[in-house]
Design an enzyme around this catalytic site. Structure first.
Site, short mmCIF file in Angstrom:
data_model
loop_
_atom_site.label_atom_id
_atom_site.label_comp_id
_atom_site.label_asym_id
_atom_site.label_seq_id
_atom_site.Cartn_x
_atom_site.Cartn_y
_atom_site.Cartn_z
N TYR A 192 -6.77 -3.81 15.95
CA TYR A 192 -7.94 -2.93 15.87
C TYR A 192 -8.28 -2.38 17.26
CZ TYR A 192 -12.69 -1.51 14.39
OH TYR A 192 -13.84 -0.81 14.08
N ASP A 193 -8.44 -3.29 18.21
CA ASP A 193 -8.89 -2.88 19.55
C ASP A 193 -7.91 -1.88 20.18
OD1 ASP A 193 -10.30 -5.12 18.78
OD2 ASP A 193 -10.20 -6.13 20.71
N GLY A 216 -22.43 -20.72 18.61
CA GLY A 216 -23.46 -19.77 18.16
C GLY A 216 -24.23 -19.14 19.29
N ASP A 262 -12.88 -13.97 20.29
CA ASP A 262 -14.22 -13.54 19.84
C ASP A 262 -15.06 -13.21 21.09
OD1 ASP A 262 -15.90 -14.31 17.00
OD2 ASP A 262 -17.09 -13.98 18.80
N LYS A 297 -7.63 1.56 18.39
CA LYS A 297 -8.78 2.41 18.73
C LYS A 297 -8.64 2.92 20.17
CE LYS A 297 -11.60 2.08 15.02
NZ LYS A 297 -11.90 3.25 14.17
N THR A 319 -23.29 -13.51 21.71
CA THR A 319 -24.32 -12.51 21.35
C THR A 319 -23.71 -11.25 20.74
OG1 THR A 319 -24.31 -11.33 23.47
CG2 THR A 319 -25.74 -13.28 23.31
N ARG A 320 -24.53 -10.62 19.93
CA ARG A 320 -24.23 -9.28 19.42
C ARG A 320 -25.55 -8.51 19.40
NH1 ARG A 320 -19.97 -11.31 19.97
NH2 ARG A 320 -18.11 -11.22 18.62
N ASN A 357 -22.09 -12.49 5.66
CA ASN A 357 -21.89 -13.93 5.42
C ASN A 357 -23.21 -14.69 5.43
OD1 ASN A 357 -19.15 -13.58 5.23
ND2 ASN A 357 -18.62 -14.80 7.02
N1 UDP Z 1 -19.70 -15.20 13.00
C1 UDP Z 1 -20.24 -16.42 12.60
N2 UDP Z 1 -20.24 -16.74 11.28
C2 UDP Z 1 -19.73 -15.92 10.32
C3 UDP Z 1 -19.17 -14.67 10.73
C4 UDP Z 1 -19.17 -14.35 12.09
O1 UDP Z 1 -20.73 -17.21 13.43
O2 UDP Z 1 -19.77 -16.28 9.14
C5 UDP Z 1 -19.77 -14.82 14.42
C6 UDP Z 1 -18.45 -14.34 15.02
O3 UDP Z 1 -17.71 -15.43 15.57
C7 UDP Z 1 -18.93 -13.38 16.10
C8 UDP Z 1 -20.22 -12.81 15.54
O4 UDP Z 1 -20.63 -13.71 14.51
O5 UDP Z 1 -19.20 -14.07 17.30
C9 UDP Z 1 -20.06 -11.41 14.95
O6 UDP Z 1 -18.95 -11.45 14.10
P1 UDP Z 1 -18.57 -10.24 13.13
O7 UDP Z 1 -17.35 -10.66 12.37
O8 UDP Z 1 -19.75 -9.80 12.36
O9 UDP Z 1 -18.22 -9.01 14.08
P2 UDP Z 1 -17.58 -8.82 15.53
O10 UDP Z 1 -18.72 -8.40 16.37
O11 UDP Z 1 -16.98 -10.11 16.02
O12 UDP Z 1 -16.55 -7.76 15.31
#
Ligand code: UDP
Length: 328
Positions: free
Chosen positions: A145-146, A207, A273, A149, A210-211, A190
């Site tokens: 993907y990365d 956990g 990740d 893109k 961050t996002r 999820n």
């Molecule tokens: N994540 C999580 N539980 C889940 C799905 C994702 O803890 O059931 C975490 C994942 O490891 C990441 C973040 O949530 O750090 C965002 O994941 P996602 O797949 O939504 O998108 P990404 O930003 O990684 O493309």
């Protein structure tokens, strides 16, 4: 012309363009998109759908009127989805972008390419401005993907320089809202589905990664401005919400809104990740006069309600008022 029209973002963009009075030809091979996402668009007289894989030659384009805009939103976008189909993901981004450039050159159409915050990889600069080159593992599980893109960005910007086409690139950060697939594996679907089912939320790693989550209506507004404003040829702009949350923060908020006690199970962090992600949006503010309006707390209830309906689960939001009252 909108490639990826049956996807989460593509379908919202289709609805918005139709509401603005545009004619939209939607292209999608329905690999990860869903016909249900096009229910609104399909009822519009100015919408036409063509089922096609944009990584294959665009033979269908010969029969169409000249487009003003070619928007390329076709790609799996969830790590689970692109992890399952890495080669198809690379093809749709790389070849899809090349076909888009070719049609833009032949017709004079403007090209809008949907890129991603994933091009920054596991960023060493924080927040991420458009000038940051990224920190991507080129052979890891996210590379399909990365890197495709990144390839597409290189191809499109090279085409702007050498062919003189008018192309723009949106670097889209994590976006959420109705029409995400409940099983696409991303964190908001999820967590919402687990909370609705009364199951524990599975947090990958500790956990503390961050996002920064952007509500889909905000995203579409930013994308439309980037697509439609004049004099933005060659511009590459982050579109995302700069409010940053840890995954634990998100779990807590979704549990509160769903009226469930916070119950977490930890699982392994997937490889590569990104540890932190947050868009710098000064450029979007300057060029587009845009910034997000919807906070995560305000966008999640409608999203949770959408997942509840999509999964046919019993109502939980009727009691949300008392939940929010106890949570705050
Ligand atoms: N994540 C999580 N539980 C889940 C799905 C994702 O803890 O059931 C975490 C994942 O490891 C990441 C973040 O949530 O750090 C965002 O994941 P996602 O797949 O939504 O998108 P990404 O930003 O990684 O493309």
């Amino acid at each position: 012309m909108l490639c990826g029209a049956a996807g989460f973002l593509g379908s919202h963009l289709a609805d918005r363009l139709l509401a603005d009075g545009d004619r939209v030809t939607g292209i999608d091979n329905l690999a990860t998109g869903s016909p249900a996402n096009l229910a609104t668009a399909n009822s519009h007289p100015h919408f036409r759908f063509i089922e096609a894989d944009v990584s294959l030659p665009w033979t269908w384009a010969r029969d169409l009127d000249k487009p003003d805009l070619i928007a390329h939103f076709a790609s799996p976008a969830s790590p689970v989805h692109y992890g399952r189909e890495p080669l198809a993901t690379m093809a749709v981004n790389a070849l899809g972008a090349m076909h888009g450039v070719e049609l833009a050159r032949a017709t004079g159409a403007r090209l809008l390419f949907a890129s991603t915050s994933e091009i920054y990889g596991d960023p060493l600069e924080h927040p991420q401005p458009e000038t940051y080159w990224g920190n991507v593992n080129p052979i890891g599980e996210r590379a399909c993907y990365d890197e495709s893109k990144r390839y597409a960005e290189a191809y499109v910007t090279s085409a702007v320089r050498t062919l003189g086409i008018d192309a723009r690139i949106a670097r889209i950060f994590n976006t959420y809202g109705p029409r995400m697939q409940p099983g696409d594996g991303r964190v908001i679907p999820n967590f919402c589905m687990a909370a609705l089912r009364g199951e524990p939320l599975i947090v990958y790693g500790d956990g503390r990664q961050t996002r920064s989550f952007c509500y889909v209506a905000d995203l579409v507004e930013g994308v439309v401005r980037l697509a439609k404003r004049e004099a933005l040829t060659g511009k590459i702009v982050n579109i995302g919400n700069p409010d940053e949350f840890t995954v634990i923060d998100l779990a807590r908020m979704i549990s509160q809104i769903a009226g469930r006690p916070l119950e977490i199970v930890n699982a392994a962090l997937p490889p590569d990740d990104p540890r932190r992600r947050r868009p710098a949006i000064a450029l979007a503010r300057k060029l587009l006069g845009w910034e997000p309006q919807v906070t995560l707390r305000d966008g999640l209830p409608a999203t949770l309600e959408y997942f509840r309906l999509a999964a046919g689960l019993p109502g939980v939001l009727a009691s949300r008022r008392s939940i929010v009252a106890t949570a705050e």
